[in-house]
Scaffold this motif. Structure first.
Motif, PDB file in Angstrom:
ATOM      1  N   ARG A  95      46.568  42.045  44.183  1.00  0.00           N
ATOM      2  CA  ARG A  95      45.856  41.370  45.437  1.00  0.00           C
ATOM      3  C   ARG A  95      46.088  40.046  44.849  1.00  0.00           C
ATOM      4  NH1 ARG A  95      44.210  42.977  50.209  1.00  0.00           N
ATOM      5  NH2 ARG A  95      43.544  44.929  50.377  1.00  0.00           N
ATOM      6  N   ILE A  96      46.398  39.001  45.913  1.00  0.00           N
ATOM      7  CA  ILE A  96      46.474  37.503  45.453  1.00  0.00           C
ATOM      8  C   ILE A  96      45.474  37.101  46.203  1.00  0.00           C
ATOM      9  CG2 ILE A  96      48.100  35.731  45.601  1.00  0.00           C
ATOM     10  CD1 ILE A  96      50.638  37.306  45.709  1.00  0.00           C
ATOM     11  N   GLU A  97      44.643  36.053  45.669  1.00  0.00           N
ATOM     12  CA  GLU A  97      43.683  35.645  46.318  1.00  0.00           C
ATOM     13  C   GLU A  97      44.192  34.145  46.849  1.00  0.00           C
ATOM     14  OE1 GLU A  97      38.860  35.420  46.023  1.00  0.00           O
ATOM     15  OE2 GLU A  97      39.839  34.340  44.354  1.00  0.00           O
ATOM     16  N   ALA A  98      44.371  33.850  48.022  1.00  0.00           N
ATOM     17  CA  ALA A  98      44.907  32.662  48.803  1.00  0.00           C
ATOM     18  C   ALA A  98      43.840  31.643  48.874  1.00  0.00           C
ATOM     19  CB  ALA A  98      45.663  33.075  49.932  1.00  0.00           C
ATOM     20  N   VAL A  99      42.813  32.263  49.559  1.00  0.00           N
ATOM     21  CA  VAL A  99      41.703  31.232  50.074  1.00  0.00           C
ATOM     22  C   VAL A  99      40.146  31.914  49.376  1.00  0.00           C
ATOM     23  CG1 VAL A  99      40.390  30.533  52.089  1.00  0.00           C
ATOM     24  CG2 VAL A  99      42.645  30.803  52.342  1.00  0.00           C
TER      25      VAL A  99
END
Ligand SMILES: Nc1ncnc2c1ncn2[C@@H]1O[C@H](COP(=O)(O)OP(=O)(O)O)[C@@H](O)[C@H]1O
Ligand SMILES: [Mg+2]
Length: 270
Positions: free
Chosen positions: A23-27
């Motif tokens: 998972r990449i946290e963008a916001v």
């Protein structure tokens, strides 16, 4: 208290990286609220380094992306799939290749059932505003990138959405055209009570257009500064060369320099 035009409340968005399955946290936990000011059009600008999550914020509001945490409401209702209350101009626009410029611009009016004569009159006015009358019957493939972008802008403005999401919409335009388009959007705001959310990485553009500027950190996007630009209610082109304008620009640049997380590709100019 009236219902806000937009309530973006503790929103977190993550992407699934296809390669690593991580998972990449963008916001991350971003909150802001835009009040519904009757008779007043408003411009909120997001300024942040490339890849920080600006487009993600706009896409979430447009209903193009699911959010993982939080809540987004437009005039009191949770956002659903893309709808005509929200219009979006993307960074790289692709118009309908099988429609002419005029048909592209009229598309929303046609969907809304506006009669052909009125459609034609309104699209002509808008084509004049974006200087595309001579290309009205051309197909998008015959146009330059900047012209295509003006088709997108014309089409979206003609739909007159209450919330207009503009993602670096003028990036591909030469300075003159860019100034013209900035003027067009400001004109629309003077004549309506619409709200524009505008992404740029250009400091001057932000100061010229914004009522409020949110400075974002590098990914995951978080709001690190809020700047109100109060004295530009009567914005004219000449304001750019006033000491007050420079003061706000300098203030903003100072903030950016103090915050190493937000530097990246933010630039001054145009
Ligand atoms: N579909 C996706 N899958 C995985 N990662 C993504 C996806 N879309 C965007 N990202 C990542 O999320 C981050 C934020 O993207 P974006 O909102 O487009 O940034 P910005 O508009 O500020 O340049 C970037 O690091 C980007 O690589
Ligand atoms: Mg982007």
């Amino acid at each position: 208290m009236t219902t806000p035009r937009l309530d973006f409340d503790h929103v977190t968005v993550r992407y699934l990286d296809q390669k690593t399955q991580k998972r990449i946290e963008a916001v991350r936990d971003v909150s802001f609220r835009i009040e519904d000011k009757p008779t007043l059009g408003e411009m909120v600008v997001f300024l942040g380094p490339s890849g920080c999550g600006k487009s993600t914020i706009l896409k979430a509001i447009a209903g193009l992306l699911p959010i993982d945490e939080g809540r987004i409401e437009v005039t009191g209702a949770p956002v659903g799939p893309p709808g005509k209350d929200r219009g979006m101009v993307f960074q790289a626009y692709t118009s309908f290749a099988w429609l002419t410029v005029r048909e592209n611009v009229e598309y929303g009016l046609r969907l809304a059932g506006v009669a052909p004569a009125e459609r034609r009159a309104r699209s002509l006015e808008m084509l004049k505003a974006v200087d595309l009358v001579d290309s009205a019957d051309a197909y998008p493939k015959a146009l330059s990138g900047g012209m295509k972008q003006r088709v997108a802008i014309a089409r979206t403005l003609l739909n007159n959405p209450k919330v207009l999401l503009m993602d670096e919409p003028f990036g591909a335009l030469d300075p003159n055209t860019r100034w013209g388009m900035q003027g067009l959007v400001l004109d629309m705001l003077r004549r309506s009570d619409n709200t524009v959310l505008f992404v740029t990485h250009d400091v001057s553009e932000a100061v010229y257009l914004a009522d409020t500027i949110y400075v974002l950190s590098s990914r995951p996007a978080q709001i690190v500064h809020r700047i109100d630009v109060p004295f530009f209610a009567d914005r004219s082109f000449g304001v750019k060369s006033t000491p007050q304008f420079r003061e706000v620009e300098d203030h903003l640049l100072g903030l950016l320099h103090q915050s190493p997380h937000v530097q990246g590709n933010i630039r001054v100019g145009v």
